[in-house]
Design an enzyme around this catalytic site. Sequence first.
Site, mmCIF file in Angstrom:
data_model
loop_
_atom_site.group_PDB
_atom_site.id
_atom_site.type_symbol
_atom_site.label_atom_id
_atom_site.label_comp_id
_atom_site.label_asym_id
_atom_site.label_seq_id
_atom_site.Cartn_x
_atom_site.Cartn_y
_atom_site.Cartn_z
ATOM 1 N N SER A 119 0.834 -1.202 0.000
ATOM 2 C CA SER A 119 0.000 0.000 0.000
ATOM 3 C C SER A 119 0.869 1.253 0.000
ATOM 4 C CB SER A 119 -0.916 0.015 1.223
ATOM 5 O OG SER A 119 -1.437 1.321 1.392
ATOM 6 N N HIS A 138 -1.310 -1.400 -4.207
ATOM 7 C CA HIS A 138 -2.543 -0.999 -3.523
ATOM 8 C C HIS A 138 -2.588 0.523 -3.363
ATOM 9 C CE1 HIS A 138 -5.957 -1.984 -0.837
ATOM 10 N NE2 HIS A 138 -5.554 -0.954 -0.105
ATOM 11 N N ASP A 159 -4.872 3.693 -1.907
ATOM 12 C CA ASP A 159 -5.965 4.031 -0.991
ATOM 13 C C ASP A 159 -6.518 5.408 -1.287
ATOM 14 O OD1 ASP A 159 -6.085 1.771 0.938
ATOM 15 O OD2 ASP A 159 -3.973 2.285 1.194
ATOM 16 N N MET A 204 -9.193 8.211 -0.242
ATOM 17 C CA MET A 204 -10.034 8.615 0.902
ATOM 18 C C MET A 204 -10.630 9.997 0.655
ATOM 19 S SD MET A 204 -7.462 7.568 3.956
ATOM 20 C CE MET A 204 -6.594 6.005 3.965
ATOM 21 N N HIS A 249 -8.441 0.925 -3.817
ATOM 22 C CA HIS A 249 -9.363 0.760 -2.692
ATOM 23 C C HIS A 249 -10.047 2.099 -2.431
ATOM 24 C CE1 HIS A 249 -9.557 -0.056 1.977
ATOM 25 N NE2 HIS A 249 -10.768 0.004 1.423
ATOM 26 N N MET A 273 -12.241 4.452 -0.488
ATOM 27 C CA MET A 273 -12.891 4.717 0.803
ATOM 28 C C MET A 273 -13.615 6.043 0.657
ATOM 29 S SD MET A 273 -9.759 3.421 3.161
ATOM 30 C CE MET A 273 -8.666 3.454 1.756
ATOM 31 N N MET A 281 -11.321 -5.640 6.005
ATOM 32 C CA MET A 281 -10.532 -4.644 6.732
ATOM 33 C C MET A 281 -10.200 -5.200 8.122
ATOM 34 S SD MET A 281 -10.077 -2.228 4.610
ATOM 35 C CE MET A 281 -9.067 -1.304 5.772
ATOM 36 N N ASP A 303 -6.593 -6.179 4.624
ATOM 37 C CA ASP A 303 -5.972 -4.857 4.641
ATOM 38 C C ASP A 303 -5.933 -4.298 6.062
ATOM 39 O OD1 ASP A 303 -5.036 -2.370 3.926
ATOM 40 O OD2 ASP A 303 -6.809 -1.794 2.760
#
Length: 216
Positions: free
Chosen positions: A8, A33, A35, A37, A66, A68, A137, A175
């Site tokens: 990540s 990966h 992330d 957000m 991913h 979020m 998660m 994760d």
Amino acid sequence: MSIIVSPSLLAADFMNLGKEVEMVNRSEADWIHLDIMDGVFVPNISYGLPVVSQIKKIARKPLDVHLMIVQPERYVEEFHKAGADILTVHLEASTHLHRTVQQIKKLGMQAGIALNPHTPVSQLEDIIQDTDVVLIMSVNPGFGGQSFIPHALEKVKKLRTLIQCSQSNARIEIDGGVNFETGRQLIEAGADALVAGSFVFKSEYPEETIRELKKL
Ligand code: DX5
Ligand code: ZN
């Protein structure tokens, strides 16, 4: 088959992002990966589309994105254009999850569904056959470097049973708080893919750490 390792980039050195991606390219990692957000679904803001498309230009591994963010269906097409190969949305964030999953697959990406620590695996019963990846998660999403929540191991076992009973081909990805110890336990419980942020990027020899994770 060896475990999939997805480092990540949230824990990478953002001032040297290109070098960090090159390190992952050279390593035995399978995916990268990313992330995303939005400061609403999770109490943090990371990076967005322009960063993903720049990373895509040099990445030699599939981008494991991913999301979020609330109502992720609004951005499926944009992340496809930016270069996502696997696009994971949170079950808690998408009201018409079945439609969102179809939307992702129609664009040729693999569809992932992420579950927060409090969301039971049983909520996947009617969608498991349509999904390519389930991301469990093992921390509350929003930040890197948190401690592993051991209950995730029970969820992995339940999910493995659900996948077997429903003849689904979904991969189980985990994760949060992954290291050699929790990674080993997760694989024993039935995980197929491990995301690791701090454990890889804050280690002295990240490439070596990735190689060791692959051997677990
Ligand atoms: C957390 C993110 C993770 C994070 C994991 O919300 O989804 O991908 O980077 O970080 P570590 O491996 O440090 O727990
Ligand atoms: Zn993540």
